[in-house]
Scaffold this motif. Structure first.
Motif, PDB file in Angstrom:
ATOM      1  N   SER A 132       0.982  -0.809  -0.116  1.00  0.00           N
ATOM      2  CA  SER A 132       0.447  -0.124  -0.043  1.00  0.00           C
ATOM      3  C   SER A 132       0.915   1.307  -0.418  1.00  0.00           C
ATOM      4  O   SER A 132       0.314   2.258  -0.736  1.00  0.00           O
ATOM      5  CB  SER A 132      -1.112   0.262   1.184  1.00  0.00           C
ATOM      6  OG  SER A 132      -2.113  -0.608   1.915  1.00  0.00           O
ATOM      7  N   GLY A 167      -7.812   2.396   5.056  1.00  0.00           N
ATOM      8  CA  GLY A 167      -8.060   2.596   4.383  1.00  0.00           C
ATOM      9  C   GLY A 167      -7.239   3.374   2.952  1.00  0.00           C
ATOM     10  O   GLY A 167      -8.254   3.865   1.883  1.00  0.00           O
ATOM     11  N   GLN A 172      -9.563  -0.264   1.001  1.00  0.00           N
ATOM     12  CA  GLN A 172      -8.771  -1.077   1.400  1.00  0.00           C
ATOM     13  C   GLN A 172      -8.414  -1.791   3.059  1.00  0.00           C
ATOM     14  O   GLN A 172      -7.479  -0.775   2.876  1.00  0.00           O
ATOM     15  CB  GLN A 172      -8.478  -2.170   0.732  1.00  0.00           C
ATOM     16  CG  GLN A 172      -8.996  -2.750  -0.972  1.00  0.00           C
ATOM     17  CD  GLN A 172      -9.990  -3.577  -0.227  1.00  0.00           C
ATOM     18  OE1 GLN A 172     -10.557  -4.455   0.041  1.00  0.00           O
ATOM     19  NE2 GLN A 172     -10.815  -3.178  -1.203  1.00  0.00           N
TER      20      GLN A 172
END
Length: 173
Positions: A132, A167, A172
């Protein structure tokens, strides 16, 4: 506990007395997916140390209680703190402003410099997933860089305000 309403927000018709100042103007090399430089738009834009000094003095004269120093990051996720440190120290000596710094992915030298300049606290985005971090922030490193930044701030004895970014990867968790 001290709570400041950021100057870029208005609550019940009242503007916050804690404005954000971008030390990079509207420039951000990372252009992270979650912001794309848009968070810089409502900030007061300064592009040199003298402008930061004058801006901070004017803010205190207008009754502001503090200032958030922020800005866009370079490709490595860092802000250009070094050139602003003498002015931050001068602002702390001349005013009663509470100074927060959105630290970026900071190293030991800059963390110590912020502490010595009189910054009251460092705000840090905390992302807990390598993929991420790379995908959203467009950086070549992973979570170890977040951890080393937190370690650098702790070593400098600069209070840390973590931004736990849940998130961030398109919702996600």
């Amino acid at each position: 506990m001290t709570i400041f309403l950021p100057g870029m927000f208005i609550q019940n018709g009242v503007s916050g007395k804690y404005p954000a100042v971008s030390i990079t103007g509207s420039r951000c090399d990372l252009m992270c997916d979650h912001c794309q430089g848009k968070l810089l738009e409502p900030m007061i834009s300064v592009d040199d140390p003298e402008a930061l000094y004058e801006t901070c003095l004017a803010l205190e004269q207008k009754g502001h209680k503090g200032v958030l120093l922020s800005g866009g990051c370079n490709r490595d996720g860092c802000l250009p703190w070094e050139r602003f440190l003498p002015v931050i120290r001068a602002v702390k000596e001349k005013t009663r402003l509470f100074i927060s710094a959105h630290a970026g992915f900071i190293g030991e030298k800059d963390a110590l410099g912020l502490k010595q300049a009189g910054v009251d606290q460092a705000l840090v985005d905390v992302i807990g997933d390598d993929a991420s971090l790379r995908r959203i922030y467009h950086v070549p490193y992973g979570v170890e860089r977040v951890v080393s930044g937190l370690d650098a701030l702790q070593k400098a004895r600069l209070p840390i305000v973590p931004h736990i970014v849940c998130g961030i990867d398109y919702g996600q968790i």
